[in-house]
Design an enzyme around this catalytic site. Structure first.
Site, mmCIF file in Angstrom:
data_model
loop_
_atom_site.group_PDB
_atom_site.id
_atom_site.type_symbol
_atom_site.label_atom_id
_atom_site.label_comp_id
_atom_site.label_asym_id
_atom_site.label_seq_id
_atom_site.Cartn_x
_atom_site.Cartn_y
_atom_site.Cartn_z
ATOM 1 N N HIS A 1 0.771 -1.297 0.002
ATOM 2 C CA HIS A 1 0.128 0.155 -0.095
ATOM 3 C C HIS A 1 0.818 1.315 0.019
ATOM 4 O O HIS A 1 1.958 1.291 0.652
ATOM 5 C CB HIS A 1 -1.004 0.029 1.231
ATOM 6 C CG HIS A 1 -2.047 0.736 1.009
ATOM 7 N ND1 HIS A 1 -2.210 2.225 1.296
ATOM 8 C CD2 HIS A 1 -3.563 0.587 0.764
ATOM 9 C CE1 HIS A 1 -3.363 2.612 1.090
ATOM 10 N NE2 HIS A 1 -4.112 1.735 0.636
ATOM 11 N N HIS A 2 0.377 2.244 -0.860
ATOM 12 C CA HIS A 2 1.309 3.393 -0.976
ATOM 13 C C HIS A 2 1.488 4.308 0.316
ATOM 14 O O HIS A 2 2.109 5.181 0.725
ATOM 15 C CB HIS A 2 0.568 4.545 -1.990
ATOM 16 C CG HIS A 2 1.603 5.275 -2.805
ATOM 17 N ND1 HIS A 2 2.443 5.942 -2.048
ATOM 18 C CD2 HIS A 2 1.821 5.355 -4.061
ATOM 19 C CE1 HIS A 2 3.248 6.702 -2.974
ATOM 20 N NE2 HIS A 2 3.014 6.282 -4.129
ATOM 21 N N SER A 3 0.407 4.103 1.557
ATOM 22 C CA SER A 3 0.385 4.552 2.602
ATOM 23 C C SER A 3 1.690 4.106 3.418
ATOM 24 O O SER A 3 2.261 4.861 4.378
ATOM 25 C CB SER A 3 -0.599 4.349 3.526
ATOM 26 O OG SER A 3 -0.970 3.043 3.531
ATOM 27 N N ASN B 1 5.811 9.203 2.984
ATOM 28 C CA ASN B 1 5.656 9.513 1.783
ATOM 29 C C ASN B 1 6.068 11.079 1.774
ATOM 30 O O ASN B 1 5.290 11.889 2.425
ATOM 31 C CB ASN B 1 3.880 9.536 1.439
ATOM 32 C CG ASN B 1 3.515 8.257 0.944
ATOM 33 O OD1 ASN B 1 3.718 7.807 -0.163
ATOM 34 N ND2 ASN B 1 2.978 7.501 1.973
#
Length: 507
Positions: free
Chosen positions: A165-167, A347
Site C-alpha cells: 500500500h502506498h501509505s 511519503n
C-alpha cells in the site's frame, strides 16, 4: 509455509495479524506512529505500489524469505505495522502500530496454467500482475506481500512482485529500502552505488543568490530582486490554475483519457515496461544542455504524439495542449547517498502540473525544447510547496475523505501521471538473488495512463500502467517510446557532430 493461489485469487485465505502487547508496552513511542496527512490521503484513495523485479536466477524461496525477514522488515518498521484507527479522537485518525509478523503470511506462490506459461511467459506475468490491481489487501495484517513467479521470461530467470500500500511509503522510500537491503553484484562487500548528487542541492524552486552589496553590480542586484517578482507571479498563476483544475478546468477529451462517466473501480490495470538505453538519454541531455527530466518529458510527448496520430488517423497535424501530473520527491537531494544506510520512511511527495503538446514536430529535438521550456518555467514557482502545504492542510482540517475527494478531482482533470525515479547505477543482489531489472508502478489512480521512468544500471525502464480495455494495444505504445528516443537520439548526435565540425573550423 508457502501460500498458493490460482491466477484469479492470488491471496485467497484470510490472513490475520497478532498485535504484540509486549512491543507496545516496552516502548510505546517506537510501537506507535501517527500516519502522515499524505499517507492518510493515500490510504483513503486506495493507491498501491507494484514493484516488478526480474531475477537473474530461479527463486530459492527459503533464501529469499530469510532476506525479507532479516533485511527488509528489519529496516522499515512500517513493514511490521498495521493501521489502527484512533478511537480516542473524533475523526478516528489512523496510526501505525507495530505487530509480530509471520513472513509466510506475506509470501504468495501462485499456480498458473502451465500451457499459458509455456506459450507466452511474458503475457503470463503481465496477466498475473494485472489481476492484482483488482484485489484488495487484507487490512488485518501489514499491507505488503511478495509474489513469486518461478519461470523464465526473455529478460529474467524468474520474477518477483512486491505489492504494498502506498501509505507505507513512496517510490523513493521503497527503492532505498531495496538498495539498503542489497549488495553490489560487482562487489558484494558493499551496497550498490547510487547516482551522484546533482548540482542542485536545494528545492526545485530556486532563485539566484544575492550578489554582495559591496560589489557595486547594481544590474545583478536588480536581476536578483526581479527573480523574486517572477517567482511570486508564477506562483500566483499556478495557484489559480490548480484551484481551477479542481473546480472545473479539465484537459480536452482525447483517446488518452477515460470517458467522464466511466467508473474507476471496474478498470483493471495492465503493467507493461520496456528497457531504454540510459546512455541515449544522457547523450540527448548533453546535446540539448538540459536535464534528464527534460529529456524524458520530451520523449513522452513525442511517443504520445506518434501514438495519437496513428491511432486516431487525424490528418490535421494540429497541436493539442494537455497536462501531466508530475510527482516530485521533496527530500533534500543532497542526502540521497545517505538513503542506502538510513531509509527515509513515509511519503515525502508533492506535485506540479506540467503542460505538454500532442503535435507532429518537423525537428525531433523540438519535443525536448518544449519540455525544457515548460520545466524551466516550473522552477520559478512555488507550486510544489503550495501543493504539499495545501494537501496536508486539507487532510488535517477537513479529514482524509475530503482531501482524497479534492485530490482525485485534481487527477481526473489531467491526462497522465508522469514520474522519474533514480535507482542504483549498478546491478545488485537482493535477498541472495541477482536483480536483472526493476519496474515500479502504481494502481488506484483515476488516469487511464500512468508513465514511470526508472533507471537501473545502464538501462532506464519506461513503465506504463494502463487501463486494459482502454489501451488494448499498449505494447504498440511502448514501441512508440522506443522509436521516439531512437529518432531524438539520432537528431541529438547529428547536432553534436555539426557543432564539433563548426568548432574545429573556427579554431
Amino acid at each position: 509455509m508457502e501460500a498458493t493461489a490460482d491466477l484469479a485469487t492470488p491471496s485467497s485465505r484470510p490472513l490475520s495479524v497478532r498485535v504484540s502487547a509486549e512491543t507496545e508496552c516496552a516502548d510505546n513511542s517506537m510501537a506507535e506512529e501517527p500516519m502522515s496527512p499524505t499517507g492518510r490521503g493515500m490510504e483513503e484513495m486506495g493507491i498501491c505500489i507494484v514493484f516488478v523485479m526480474g531475477l537473474g536466477t530461479p527463486v530459492n524461496l527459503p533464501v529469499f524469505r530469510a532476506g525479507i525477514e532479516t533485511e527488509l522488515i528489519a529496516r522499515l518498521p512500517r513493514l511490521r505495522s498495521i493501521l489502527v484507527m484512533d478511537e480516542s479522537t473524533n475523526d478516528g485518525k489512523p496510526r501505525w502500530v507495530q505487530t509480530t509478523v509471520n513472513v509466510d503470511d506475506h509470501i504468495v506462490v501462485p499456480t498458473l496454467d502451465p500451457a499459458a506459461v509455456a506459450s507466452d511467459p511474458e503475457k503470463a506475468v503481465e496477466d498475473y500482475v494485472a489481476s492484482l490491481s483488482l484485489l484488495s489487501m487484507d487490512r488485518r495484517r501489514p499491507l505488503w506481500e511478495f509474489h513469486f513467479l518461478n519461470f523464465p521470461t526473455s529478460e529474467a530467470a524468474s520474477t518477483v512482485v512486491l505489492r504494498l500500500h502506498h501509505s507505507i511509503g513512496d517510490g523513493m522510500c521503497i527503492t532505498t529500502l531495496l538498495v539498503a537491503s542489497s549488495l553490489s553484484a560487482a562487489d558484494p562487500a558493499r551496497v550498490p552505488a547510487m547516482p551522484p548528487a546533482p548540482k542542485r542541492t536545494g528545492p526545485i524552486y530556486q532563485v539566484p543568490p544575492r550578489p554582495p552589496l559591496s560589489s557595486g553590480d547594481y544590474l545583478a542586484l536588480l536581476a536578483w530582486v526581479w527573480s523574486y517578482f517572477v517567482l511570486a507571479w508564477h506562483t500566483l498563476v499556478d495557484m489559480a490554475l490548480i484551484i481551477a483544475t479542481v473546480m472545473f478546468l479539465s484537459d480536452p477529451q482525447t483517446l488518452f483519457m477515460r470517458a467522464p462517466d466511466s467508473k474507476e473501480s471496474l478498470h483493471r490495470k495492465r503493467f507493461v515496461h520496456r528497457s531504454l538505453s540510459f546512455d541515449d538519454v544522457k547523450l540527448i541531455k548533453t546535446a540539448m544542455n538540459c536535464t534528464i527530466n527534460d529529456v524524458l518529458a520530451g520523449v513522452t510527448s513525442a511517443a504520445l504524439s506518434r501514438y495519437y496520430f496513428r491511432k486516431s488517423g487525424d490528418s490535421n497535424p494540429k497541436r493539442i495542449c494537455l497536462r501531466s501530473f508530475v510527482l516530485v520527491d521533496t527530500r533534500p537531494v543532497s542526502t540521497r547517498q545517505t538513503y542506502v544506510t538510513r531509509v527515509k520512511t513515509g511519503n515525502q511527495l508533492s506535485s506540479l502540473i506540467c503542460p505538454f503538446n500532442i503535435a507532429l514536430q518537423d525537428d525531433p529535438l523540438g519535443y525536448v525544447r518544449e519540455a525544457r521550456r515548460f520545466m524551466h518555467r516550473k522552477k520559478s514557482s512555488l507550486e510544489v510547496l503550495f501543493t504539499q502545504v495545501v494537501g496536508e492542510f486539507l487532510v488535517k482540517n477537513f479529514g482524509a475523505k475530503a482531501g482524497a475527494f479534492i485530490f482525485r478531482r485534481f487527477l481526473k482533470h489531467t491526462t497522465i501521471i508522469l514520474s522519474n525515479a533514480l535507482g542504483p547505477v549498478e546491478h545488485m543482489t537482493l535477498c541472495g538473488h541477482p536483480v536483472a531489472f526493476m519496474a515500479p508502478s502504481i494502481y488506484g489512480q483515476p488516469q487511464a495512463l500512468t508513465v514511470h521512468y526508472y533507471n537501473y544500471g545502464s538501462d532506464i525502464k519506461v513503465v506504463m500502467a494502463v487501463d486494459e480495455a482502454h489501451f488494448p494495444d499498449c505494447h504498440r505504445l511502448l514501441d512508440d517510446f522506443s522509436e521516439s528516443i531512437r529518432i531524438i537520439k539520432n537528431a541529438a548526435a547529428l547536432k553534436m557532430l555539426k557543432t564539433s565540425i563548426h568548432n574545429s573550423k573556427t579554431e
